[in-house]
Design an enzyme around this catalytic site. Sequence first.
Site, PDB file in Angstrom:
ATOM      1  N   HIS A  84      -6.232  13.486  53.349  1.00  0.00           N
ATOM      2  CA  HIS A  84      -7.006  12.365  53.860  1.00  0.00           C
ATOM      3  C   HIS A  84      -8.458  12.744  54.132  1.00  0.00           C
ATOM      4  O   HIS A  84      -8.788  13.920  54.354  1.00  0.00           O
ATOM      5  CB  HIS A  84      -6.359  11.811  55.118  1.00  0.00           C
ATOM      6  CG  HIS A  84      -5.071  11.103  54.844  1.00  0.00           C
ATOM      7  ND1 HIS A  84      -4.376  10.420  55.814  1.00  0.00           N
ATOM      8  CD2 HIS A  84      -4.354  10.942  53.704  1.00  0.00           C
ATOM      9  CE1 HIS A  84      -3.304   9.883  55.296  1.00  0.00           C
ATOM     10  NE2 HIS A  84      -3.258  10.197  54.008  1.00  0.00           N
ATOM     11  N   GLU A  86     -10.461  12.291  56.684  1.00  0.00           N
ATOM     12  CA  GLU A  86     -10.741  12.917  57.970  1.00  0.00           C
ATOM     13  C   GLU A  86     -10.392  14.399  57.938  1.00  0.00           C
ATOM     14  O   GLU A  86     -11.152  15.246  58.424  1.00  0.00           O
ATOM     15  CB  GLU A  86      -9.933  12.265  59.100  1.00  0.00           C
ATOM     16  CG  GLU A  86     -10.023  10.771  59.154  1.00  0.00           C
ATOM     17  CD  GLU A  86      -8.935  10.066  58.340  1.00  0.00           C
ATOM     18  OE1 GLU A  86      -8.852  10.253  57.109  1.00  0.00           O
ATOM     19  OE2 GLU A  86      -8.162   9.299  58.945  1.00  0.00           O
TER      20      GLU A  86
END
Length: 177
Positions: A84, A86
């Site tokens: 992901h 992040e």
Amino acid sequence: MSQPDDHKSTVDGADRRVSWDQYFMAIATQVATRATCDRKHVGAVIVRDRTILSTGYNGSIRGLAHCDEVGHMMEAGHCVRTIHAEANAIIQAAKNGVAIEEADIYITASPCWQCFKMIANAGIQRIIFGEFYRDERIYEVSRTLGIELLQLSPQAPIDGGKATGATIATEEGGNPA
């Protein structure tokens, strides 16, 4: 520590520039254009004192084929081939020796539970996200930890729009309507 977002230039009382939150969210949106999973393009930007520290987008493990090249690796209705946005932003900061404690993170979609836990343990104090993405636990836990959680309306005008529909985790209140 984060700078306040209320200092905008004005000409004859009219806003000339977007807010800092809008500015960094627009950069996160641009970062998302590098994503390689066509199920969802997500971008993340980590910022402290109005300076970009790290960026990330969702994509496969470095050196391996991407979803847009070989297809998705599905488990329980989710593609697990990608890392992901992040997580990639946090990894990039660590790889480059950049401290991100007490920073803000701008993400085009709210963090999943796993990414939220990484963000919290990295010491990030403020999460600004675009669309809500699937995990309600982030609201209660961010309140408990004192992490500010803001939803920045994707419809906010580019000419100085402010965060709207926001839930601030350190205040009383629930999820955005």
